[in-house]
Design a protein around this motif. Structure first.
Motif, PDB file in Angstrom:
ATOM      1  N   PRO A   1      49.258  87.159  77.315  1.00  0.00           N
ATOM      2  CA  PRO A   1      47.888  87.547  76.952  1.00  0.00           C
ATOM      3  C   PRO A   1      46.929  86.347  76.960  1.00  0.00           C
ATOM      4  N   PRO A   2      45.651  86.590  77.314  1.00  0.00           N
ATOM      5  CA  PRO A   2      44.679  85.492  77.419  1.00  0.00           C
ATOM      6  C   PRO A   2      44.608  84.561  76.204  1.00  0.00           C
ATOM      7  N   PRO A   3      44.537  85.079  74.966  1.00  0.00           N
ATOM      8  CA  PRO A   3      44.433  84.136  73.838  1.00  0.00           C
ATOM      9  C   PRO A   3      45.634  83.190  73.730  1.00  0.00           C
ATOM     10  N   ILE A   4      46.820  83.700  74.013  1.00  0.00           N
ATOM     11  CA  ILE A   4      48.029  82.874  73.945  1.00  0.00           C
ATOM     12  C   ILE A   4      48.060  81.910  75.132  1.00  0.00           C
ATOM     13  N   SER A   5      47.720  82.415  76.312  1.00  0.00           N
ATOM     14  CA  SER A   5      47.667  81.551  77.504  1.00  0.00           C
ATOM     15  C   SER A   5      46.720  80.384  77.280  1.00  0.00           C
ATOM     16  N   ARG A   6      45.572  80.677  76.679  1.00  0.00           N
ATOM     17  CA  ARG A   6      44.565  79.631  76.474  1.00  0.00           C
ATOM     18  C   ARG A   6      45.026  78.598  75.460  1.00  0.00           C
TER      19      ARG A   6
ATOM     20  N   TYR B   1      46.423  78.138  82.419  1.00  0.00           N
ATOM     21  CA  TYR B   1      45.946  79.436  81.957  1.00  0.00           C
ATOM     22  C   TYR B   1      46.227  80.516  83.006  1.00  0.00           C
ATOM     23  N   GLN B   2      45.829  80.254  84.248  1.00  0.00           N
ATOM     24  CA  GLN B   2      46.025  81.230  85.322  1.00  0.00           C
ATOM     25  C   GLN B   2      47.512  81.533  85.538  1.00  0.00           C
TER      26      GLN B   2
ATOM     27  N   VAL C   1      45.021  74.845  76.796  1.00  0.00           N
ATOM     28  CA  VAL C   1      44.187  73.840  76.135  1.00  0.00           C
ATOM     29  C   VAL C   1      45.056  72.727  75.565  1.00  0.00           C
ATOM     30  N   GLY C   2      46.184  73.102  74.953  1.00  0.00           N
ATOM     31  CA  GLY C   2      47.087  72.098  74.397  1.00  0.00           C
ATOM     32  C   GLY C   2      47.594  71.131  75.455  1.00  0.00           C
TER      33      GLY C   2
END
Length: 132
Positions: free
Chosen positions: A38-43, A28-29, A47-48
């Motif tokens: 962007p945060p939602p895409i990074s996450r 994520y970082q 997570v995957g």
């Protein structure tokens, strides 16, 4: 140091959970900070990847599965992981609703503990139920 099988099992479970969480945070970082994703895409990506790392680590270290990994097992593992995440979130919201003055970080600790139990039971009796 000679640990009992139960202690080794629990230690491996916690280690694999920390490994997956570390992967989630690191990816994520990296995506968000270094590549401005962007945060939602990074996450979604973090997570995957964390789920794959957690699955492979748990099957190797926690449950000592000798057979090669299969897609069906991963799909069941991912289902258990998403259920545990959902339980974590609902517990978090419920705790904050019932105890509005409690710091969010404390609520996360308690909700994560509940989710950890759900996760372990799902892995032990669902995903890896045939483990030796």
């Amino acid at each position: 140091m000679n640990l009992s099988p139960r202690t080794r099992h629990l230690t491996a479970f916690l280690f694999c959970g920390l490994l997956a969480t570390g992967t989630d945070i690191l990816v994520y970082q990296l995506l968000n900070s270094a590549f401005a994703v962007p945060p939602p895409i990074s996450r979604l990506f973090s997570v995957g990847l964390a789920m794959v790392v957690g699955w492979l680590a748990h099957r190797r270290f926690t449950f000592a599965i000798k057979s090669p990994p299969v897609l069906r097992e991963f799909i069941v593992y991912a289902g258990v992981a998403w259920i545990a995440v959902s339980v974590n979130y609902v517990c978090f919201l419920l705790i904050l609703y019932l105890l509005p003055d409690l710091p969010g970080s404390i609520a996360i600790i308690f909700s994560s503990a509940v989710a950890m139990v759900v996760s372990y039971l799902g892995m032990r009796f669902g995903v890896f139920r045939n483990a030796s």
